[in-house]
Design an enzyme around this catalytic site. Structure first.
Site, PDB file in Angstrom:
ATOM      1  N   ARG A  70       4.736  11.121  -2.148  1.00 43.48           N
ATOM      2  CA  ARG A  70       4.432  11.014  -0.721  1.00 43.48           C
ATOM      3  C   ARG A  70       5.710  11.135   0.100  1.00 43.48           C
ATOM      4  NH1 ARG A  70       3.967   5.696   2.357  1.00 43.48           N
ATOM      5  NH2 ARG A  70       3.285   6.373   4.412  1.00 43.48           N
ATOM      6  N   GLU A 108      12.112  -9.552   2.441  1.00 43.37           N
ATOM      7  CA  GLU A 108      11.408  -8.356   2.909  1.00 43.37           C
ATOM      8  C   GLU A 108      12.291  -7.140   2.638  1.00 43.37           C
ATOM      9  OE1 GLU A 108      10.002  -6.564   7.244  1.00 43.37           O
ATOM     10  OE2 GLU A 108      10.499  -8.686   7.089  1.00 43.37           O
ATOM     11  N   TYR A 112      11.037   9.143   1.816  1.00 47.19           N
ATOM     12  CA  TYR A 112      11.138   8.037   0.875  1.00 47.19           C
ATOM     13  C   TYR A 112      11.952   8.348  -0.378  1.00 47.19           C
ATOM     14  CZ  TYR A 112       7.499   6.087   3.812  1.00 47.19           C
ATOM     15  OH  TYR A 112       6.791   5.618   4.881  1.00 47.19           O
ATOM     16  N   ALA A 137       3.164  -0.657   5.064  1.00 46.49           N
ATOM     17  CA  ALA A 137       2.550  -0.659   6.396  1.00 46.49           C
ATOM     18  C   ALA A 137       2.008  -2.029   6.801  1.00 46.49           C
ATOM     19  CB  ALA A 137       1.435   0.385   6.461  1.00 46.49           C
ATOM     20  N   PRO A 149       0.794  -1.218   0.000  1.00 41.39           N
ATOM     21  CA  PRO A 149       0.000   0.000   0.000  1.00 41.39           C
ATOM     22  C   PRO A 149       0.833   1.277   0.000  1.00 41.39           C
ATOM     23  CG  PRO A 149      -0.101  -1.052   2.149  1.00 41.39           C
ATOM     24  CD  PRO A 149       0.583  -2.010   1.215  1.00 41.39           C
ATOM     25  N   ASN A 150       0.340   2.216  -0.786  1.00 40.12           N
ATOM     26  CA  ASN A 150       0.873   3.576  -0.898  1.00 40.12           C
ATOM     27  C   ASN A 150       2.187   3.669  -1.647  1.00 40.12           C
ATOM     28  OD1 ASN A 150      -1.325   4.774   0.557  1.00 40.12           O
ATOM     29  ND2 ASN A 150      -0.420   3.897   2.402  1.00 40.12           N
ATOM     30  N   ASN A 168       8.035  -5.549  -0.613  1.00 39.92           N
ATOM     31  CA  ASN A 168       7.904  -4.382   0.252  1.00 39.92           C
ATOM     32  C   ASN A 168       6.431  -4.294   0.605  1.00 39.92           C
ATOM     33  OD1 ASN A 168       7.707  -1.908   1.504  1.00 39.92           O
ATOM     34  ND2 ASN A 168       9.104  -0.875   0.103  1.00 39.92           N
ATOM     35  N   ARG A 226      12.775   4.749  12.847  1.00 35.67           N
ATOM     36  CA  ARG A 226      11.558   5.555  12.709  1.00 35.67           C
ATOM     37  C   ARG A 226      10.632   5.333  13.906  1.00 35.67           C
ATOM     38  NH1 ARG A 226       9.134   4.942   6.970  1.00 35.67           N
ATOM     39  NH2 ARG A 226       7.956   6.730   7.728  1.00 35.67           N
ATOM     40  N   HIS A 234      12.568  -2.773   2.759  1.00 30.87           N
ATOM     41  CA  HIS A 234      12.072  -1.458   3.180  1.00 30.87           C
ATOM     42  C   HIS A 234      13.019  -0.396   2.663  1.00 30.87           C
ATOM     43  CE1 HIS A 234       9.059  -3.235   5.732  1.00 30.87           C
ATOM     44  NE2 HIS A 234       9.989  -4.075   6.140  1.00 30.87           N
TER      45      HIS A 234
END
Length: 156
Positions: free
Chosen positions: A17, A102, A22, A81, A9-10, A78, A111, A104
């Site tokens: 964003r 995985e 990012y 969230a 998502p996103n 990725n 964070r 990121h």
């Protein structure tokens, strides 16, 4: 041989964003980087993005079938969230049998505290965190090397 690159998502908003967090690269830039990294490793990639957890789960199930058929090395994922919230994705990865790396873009451990926990890490073949979009290339290289090592172990 193919690697599936999944984005959650996103991530379709990359470049728009929170570029201070990012970066300025877009999802199209990520996909181009993945195609280039895969070509350098002698494999192909298929890139997909969804904001919907169920569709990501379905794609992981498909990846398991393709991995068992010998046509897929693994998945670069990725989950964004969903990494921090989805037991269902954890179960899909565990059940699929496909190796999943995985990824990121940011160092999630530097964070907000809620980003420090991953439901996916315990079932991931590997984790790449905090290298920006270059992490995707590292994940692709890792899957290729992992498969080559496994093939070498079988031949001896």
């Amino acid at each position: 041989m193919k690697i599936l690159v999944l984005n959650g998502p996103n991530l379709n908003l990359l470049g728009q964003r929170e570029p201070a967090v990012y970066g300025a690269a877009t999802l199209a830039d990520v996909e181009a980087l993945c195609r280039d990294a895969a070509a350098q490793c002698g494999v192909t990639v298929e890139c997909r993005q969804s904001n919907h957890e169920g569709l990501l789960i379905d794609w992981i199930h498909e990846a398991g079938v393709a991995h068992r058929a010998g046509t897929l090395l693994g998945v670069v994922f990725n989950a964004a969230a969903y990494t921090h919230t989805s037991v269902a994705l954890h179960d899909a990865i565990r059940g699929s049998g496909a190796p999943v790396v995985e990824v990121h873009i940011t160092n999630v451990h530097a964070r907000e505290p809620f980003r420090h926990h991953s439901y996916l890490s315990p079932v991931a073949a590997g984790i790449v965190v905090g290298f920006g979009i270059e992490g995707y290339a590292l994940a692709i290289q890792g899957l290729v090397r992992r498969a080559a090592a496994a093939a070498g172990a079988v031949r001896t």
